[in-house]
Design an enzyme around this catalytic site. Structure first.
Site, mmCIF file in Angstrom:
data_model
loop_
_atom_site.group_PDB
_atom_site.id
_atom_site.type_symbol
_atom_site.label_atom_id
_atom_site.label_comp_id
_atom_site.label_asym_id
_atom_site.label_seq_id
_atom_site.Cartn_x
_atom_site.Cartn_y
_atom_site.Cartn_z
ATOM 1 N N GLY A 451 42.151 86.602 97.434
ATOM 2 C CA GLY A 451 43.370 86.032 96.870
ATOM 3 C C GLY A 451 44.160 87.065 96.091
ATOM 4 O O GLY A 451 45.222 86.768 95.542
ATOM 5 N N GLY A 493 37.444 97.062 94.131
ATOM 6 C CA GLY A 493 37.632 96.894 95.562
ATOM 7 C C GLY A 493 38.642 97.882 96.123
ATOM 8 O O GLY A 493 38.331 98.677 97.017
ATOM 9 N N GLN A 573 48.246 89.994 89.521
ATOM 10 C CA GLN A 573 46.892 90.213 89.007
ATOM 11 C C GLN A 573 46.884 90.185 87.483
ATOM 12 O O GLN A 573 46.040 89.544 86.863
ATOM 13 C CB GLN A 573 46.373 91.570 89.491
ATOM 14 N N GLY A 637 41.317 99.977 88.724
ATOM 15 C CA GLY A 637 41.271 98.555 89.075
ATOM 16 C C GLY A 637 42.119 97.732 88.126
ATOM 17 O O GLY A 637 42.227 98.035 86.941
ATOM 18 N N GLU A 640 40.698 92.720 86.533
ATOM 19 C CA GLU A 640 40.090 92.067 85.377
ATOM 20 C C GLU A 640 40.667 92.463 84.027
ATOM 21 O O GLU A 640 40.513 91.736 83.046
ATOM 22 C CB GLU A 640 38.571 92.303 85.407
HETATM 23 MO MO1 MOS Z 1 34.268 90.124 89.275
HETATM 24 S S1 MOS Z 1 33.377 88.947 87.833
HETATM 25 O O1 MOS Z 1 33.638 91.631 88.937
HETATM 26 O O2 MOS Z 1 33.793 89.482 90.739
#
Ligand code: MOS
Length: 677
Positions: A451, A493, A573, A637, A640
């Site tokens: 997503g 990723g 994000q 990244g 998060e």
């Molecule tokens: Mo995320 S909690 O690193 O999938």
């Protein structure tokens, strides 16, 4: 770019795990333990087996065959021991979902219960020091003399913060369809954050060579960590399909997701901070208490961000874990950093008030030259730039620092700031790029698009590396038969897959037809740097003196997260993460049932996440960094870091509004009213 799969998603054409049309499909529905600890005496399936459409009942009465070393949450029906309330103890396979569900309610499970313990306490006698914390980091670190630093300090803050159990709650439930072919090969349509790892784990649990298992997850409706590893539905579907000789679908209900798909451990965090007259830290200590299950050790890295944030001559971090009669906690939305930075950045705010300093200036004077615990240079670090840019945009200089003095009718108004950080890692990945007959390019990598827009970002990366129009690039992902790739997790990723895609495209350019890459060696050769993204979160809140409601009237995040590959995806994000941080601050909480074990609040009517009406004004901006040490894209990244720091910024704003410091999340109306400001 607009999302490549945007059209198929909004028109309902994107196929999710539970939606694959498979011939002869039947359904599995689990039976869950009603005790939190003890032993299964017997499973009586007679009545269930006599019900319409029922094909089989799986349970520990006749344990289905799994690998001898299968353990933990995936070792379904292997043991008669119950480790937590809600654990899967049996399952019914039937022709329809309704028949399976009705028969599951008719399976009679007899138990010999034992007393259970589901309560995390900082003085629990079972607390111990795990060997490492996730993902393999030192459990404790110590530099300098914390006691001496505190003794010499002009200002000392000693505080305890607590965060509750939190559940990931992706929109798409955990679902799997398992199909065995005549040669004993297994195909699983699963909802996974990474098909390579999922395939490897499923193969290991089932005792199969990896090349006899294929996992396909073309579209995933969110995971937030709960789909980082296979969940019981995938094993259940595979076992049930083997038992009845037909393809089987297993979809967990929202309530079952609360029990068996992981959650964030609650934390109790003790912090001690000392500062000299100029606000420079003389000591910083952060000790985190957390839980795991009796099945598996999962040690969240809660205090680890404190190792990298601020300069101090004395720095101690520690983690203690207790194994309770609960489900195993797991990865969730900035694991470690989200709860850890909530506590650290709240405590820094307390220190600023205690020292009579502006909270931004306090952070600026404690800016380190090198990573405090390791001494490593940063590949890049621009926390100060984020704080300054945020202060400018948020008009911080107009802020009256006094707490509890701004009133607008029934509303008290306050603003708060907090720093944010998240590691910038990458993992080995493979990728393949080929020039097709029609002149377009095909890029293959077993990445997952959960997503976030991974397909789109990888298309941009490949087009850039090939020097062609993105329209000419076709990315294939979400299938373990594609070149092996790490999970969409840990905000790594894009950095991991993108590195392999760039190398494969470079090789294709020189070869003309095909390029195949494996970045294992390249990453082993990476120079030693402290690699982290940084950010600053600013919040304005309005707190009702009548209802105790907290409204977040403004939220601003400023990030220094390497080169931003796609501004549109990145903004989504960041503000998505900030919205999760708002949920953590004000709403999200799963209560543990002390008396019966297990969790209370097992649906989205009781487990509240922010809705659009809660998110009034959210803005994310970034300082585009040129960091050549990271990867070919120069990216960090961004999945998060938006979450991290948001809860502290909101909590700090609530203090500024009301003059009362609440140290247990979430900050609910009841807690506000009880604080009697
Ligand atoms: Mo995320 S909690 O690193 O999938």
């Amino acid at each position: 770019m607009n999302r490549i799969e945007g059209r198929v998603k909004v028109t309902g054409l994107a196929t999710y795990a539970a939606e694959y049309p498979v011939e002869g499909l039947v359904h599995a529905f689990p039976v869950q333990s009603q005790i939190a600890k003890g032993r299964i005496r017997q499973v009586d399936a007679a009545q269930a087996l006599a019900m319409p459409g029922v094909l089989a009942v799986l349970s520990s009465e006749d344990p289905p065959e799994l690998a001898a070393d299968a353990s933990g949450e995936l070792a379904l029906f292997q043991s008669r021991e119950v480790a937590y309330r809600g654990q899967l103890v049996a399952a019914v396979v039937a022709d329809t979902l309704d028949n399976a569900r009705a028969a599951a309610a008719a399976v009679r499970v007899g138990y010999d219960p034992d007393d259970h313990d589901v309560s995390l306490r900082a003085d629990h006698p079972g607390l111990y020091k795990p060997d490492t914390v996730n993902p393999g980091l030192p459990t404790d670190t110590e530099k300098g003399d914390v006691e001496a630093g505190l003794a010499a300090a002009a200002t000392v803050v000693e505080v305890t913060y607590a965060t509750p159990v939190l559940h990931n709650n992706p929109m798409e439930p955990h679902a799997a369809i398992a199909c065995w072919d005549d040669e004993g090969r297994l195909l699983v349509y699963d909802t996974a954050q990474g098909t390579t790892w999922s395939r490897d784990i499923l193969a290991r649990v089932l005792g199969l060579p990896a090349d006899r298992v294929r996992v396909v997850s073309r579209h995933v409706g969110g995971g937030f960590g709960s789909k980082g590893t296979p969940r019981p539905q995938a094993v259940l579907a595979a076992l049930a399909a083997r038992a009845v000789g037909r393809p089987v679908k297993a979809v967990l209900t929202r309530q079952q997701m609360f029990d068996v798909t992981g959650y964030r451990t609650p934390t109790i965090q003790r912090l001690r901070l000392g500062a000299d007259a100029e606000g420079r830290l003389t000591a910083l200590e952060h000790v985190a208490y957390e839980q795991s299950s009796t099945l598996e050790e999962f040690a969240e890295q809660t205090a680890t961000p404190t190792r990298i944030m601020y300069a101090t001559p004395a720095l101690r971090t520690a983690h203690r874990l207790v194994r309770l009669d609960v489900a195993t906690p797991s990865w969730m939305r900035a694991p470690g950093e989200a709860p850890g930075m909530y506590a650290l950045e709240s405590a820094m705010d307390e220190l600023a008030y205690a020292a009579g300093m502006d909270p931004i200036e306090l952070r600026v004077v404690n800016e380190p030259d090198t990573e405090p615990h390791s001494g490593l240079p940063y590949s890049s670090r621009d926390l100060v730039g984020c704080l300054r840019e945020g202060a400018r945009r948020f008009e911080w200089e107009r802020r009256d620092p006094r707490p509890g003095v701004r009133r607008d009718g029934e509303w008290l108004v306050g603003t708060g700031v907090a720093a944010s950080t998240y590691p910038a890692r990458r993992r080995p990945s493979r990728a393949r790029a080929v020039r097709r007959e029609d002149g377009d390019y095909l890029v293959q990598v077993a990445a997952a698009d959960i997503g976030t827009g991974a397909r789109t970002a990888l298309t941009t990366i490949a087009a850039g590396a090939l020097g062609v129009d993105p329209e000419q690039v076709h990315v294939e992902l979400g299938d373990s038969d594609l070149p092996a790739a790490p999970v969409a997790g840990g905000s790594m990723g894009t950095a991991s897959w993108g590195s392999a895609v760039v190398r494969a495209c470079e090789e294709l350019k020189s070869d003309g037809r095909e390029g195949v890459a494996d970045t294992t060696e390249e990453i082993e050769g990476d120079a030693q740097f402290a690699r982290h993204a940084f950010g600053a979160q600013f919040a304005e809140v309005r707190v009702s003196s009548v209802t105790g409601e907290v409204r977040v009237s403004r939220l601003l995040g400023v990030f220094a997260a390497g080169h931003i590959i796609d501004p549109q995806l990145a903004r989504s994000q960041f503000i998505g993460g900030m919205t999760m941080g708002m949920g953590m601050a004000l709403m999200e909480e799963t209560l543990t049932d002390e008396e019966f074990g297990g969790f209370l609040r097992r649906d989205l009517a009781q487990y509240h996440v922010p809705a659009c009406a809660d998110v009034r004004d959210v803005e994310a901006v970034w300082l585009d960094e040129r960091d050549v040490e990271l990867n070919p894209m120069g990216s960090k990244g961004i999945g998060e870091i938006g979450i991290v720091g948001t809860a502290a910024a909101i909590g700090n704003a609530v203090f500024h509004a009301t003059g009362h410091r609440l140290r247990e999340l979430p900050i609910t109306p009841a807690k506000i009213l009880m604080s009697r400001f």
